[in-house]
Design a protein around this motif. Structure first.
Motif, PDB file in Angstrom:
ATOM      1  N   CYS A 108      57.933  79.172  36.465  1.00  0.00           N
ATOM      2  CA  CYS A 108      57.210  78.472  35.403  1.00  0.00           C
ATOM      3  C   CYS A 108      56.585  77.180  35.918  1.00  0.00           C
ATOM      4  O   CYS A 108      55.452  76.839  35.540  1.00  0.00           O
ATOM      5  N   ALA A 109      57.292  76.464  36.767  1.00  0.00           N
ATOM      6  CA  ALA A 109      56.747  75.230  37.327  1.00  0.00           C
ATOM      7  C   ALA A 109      55.526  75.527  38.195  1.00  0.00           C
ATOM      8  O   ALA A 109      54.524  74.798  38.142  1.00  0.00           O
ATOM      9  N   ASP A 110      55.574  76.598  38.974  1.00  0.00           N
ATOM     10  CA  ASP A 110      54.436  76.979  39.800  1.00  0.00           C
ATOM     11  C   ASP A 110      53.254  77.391  38.930  1.00  0.00           C
ATOM     12  O   ASP A 110      52.112  77.026  39.203  1.00  0.00           O
ATOM     13  N   TYR A 111      53.533  78.126  37.877  1.00  0.00           N
ATOM     14  CA  TYR A 111      52.464  78.529  36.954  1.00  0.00           C
ATOM     15  C   TYR A 111      51.830  77.324  36.286  1.00  0.00           C
ATOM     16  O   TYR A 111      50.615  77.251  36.139  1.00  0.00           O
ATOM     17  N   ASN A 112      52.645  76.365  35.879  1.00  0.00           N
ATOM     18  CA  ASN A 112      52.111  75.158  35.230  1.00  0.00           C
ATOM     19  C   ASN A 112      51.277  74.324  36.195  1.00  0.00           C
ATOM     20  O   ASN A 112      50.328  73.670  35.780  1.00  0.00           O
ATOM     21  N   GLN A 113      51.652  74.339  37.466  1.00  0.00           N
ATOM     22  CA  GLN A 113      50.920  73.544  38.443  1.00  0.00           C
ATOM     23  C   GLN A 113      49.583  74.197  38.799  1.00  0.00           C
ATOM     24  O   GLN A 113      48.571  73.522  38.849  1.00  0.00           O
ATOM     25  N   ARG A 114      49.590  75.507  39.025  1.00  0.00           N
ATOM     26  CA  ARG A 114      48.367  76.202  39.439  1.00  0.00           C
ATOM     27  C   ARG A 114      47.531  76.660  38.253  1.00  0.00           C
ATOM     28  O   ARG A 114      46.313  76.729  38.362  1.00  0.00           O
ATOM     29  N   GLY A 115      48.172  77.057  37.189  1.00  0.00           N
ATOM     30  CA  GLY A 115      47.445  77.520  36.010  1.00  0.00           C
ATOM     31  C   GLY A 115      46.781  78.863  36.169  1.00  0.00           C
ATOM     32  O   GLY A 115      45.824  79.172  35.503  1.00  0.00           O
ATOM     33  N   ASN A 135      62.707  79.125  36.353  1.00  0.00           N
ATOM     34  CA  ASN A 135      62.208  77.761  36.200  1.00  0.00           C
ATOM     35  C   ASN A 135      61.217  77.414  37.310  1.00  0.00           C
ATOM     36  O   ASN A 135      60.206  76.756  37.065  1.00  0.00           O
ATOM     37  N   ASP A 136      61.503  77.857  38.539  1.00  0.00           N
ATOM     38  CA  ASP A 136      60.571  77.633  39.641  1.00  0.00           C
ATOM     39  C   ASP A 136      59.259  78.362  39.397  1.00  0.00           C
ATOM     40  O   ASP A 136      58.178  77.833  39.679  1.00  0.00           O
TER      41      ASP A 136
END
Length: 48
Positions: free
Chosen positions: A40-47, A37-38
């Motif tokens: 995925c959250a990092d990926y969603n934030q940075r893209g 989950n962490d």
């Protein structure tokens, strides 16, 4: 990102943790899913 789940986490909670009334693998799965989950959250934030 710093890795939060390592091979030691698997061996300590996933394998040896089964001796603790069978609770160890559930703790390992919690740690693994929390790390995913962490990630995925990092990926969603940075893209990236």
């Amino acid at each position: 990102m710093q890795p939060t789940v390592t091979a030691a986490t698997y061996w300590l909670w996933g394998v040896l943790g089964i001796l603790l009334c069978g609770v160890g693998p559930f703790i390992y799965m919690y740690k693994l899913l929390h790390a995913m989950n962490d990630l995925c959250a990092d990926y969603n934030q940075r893209g990236i």
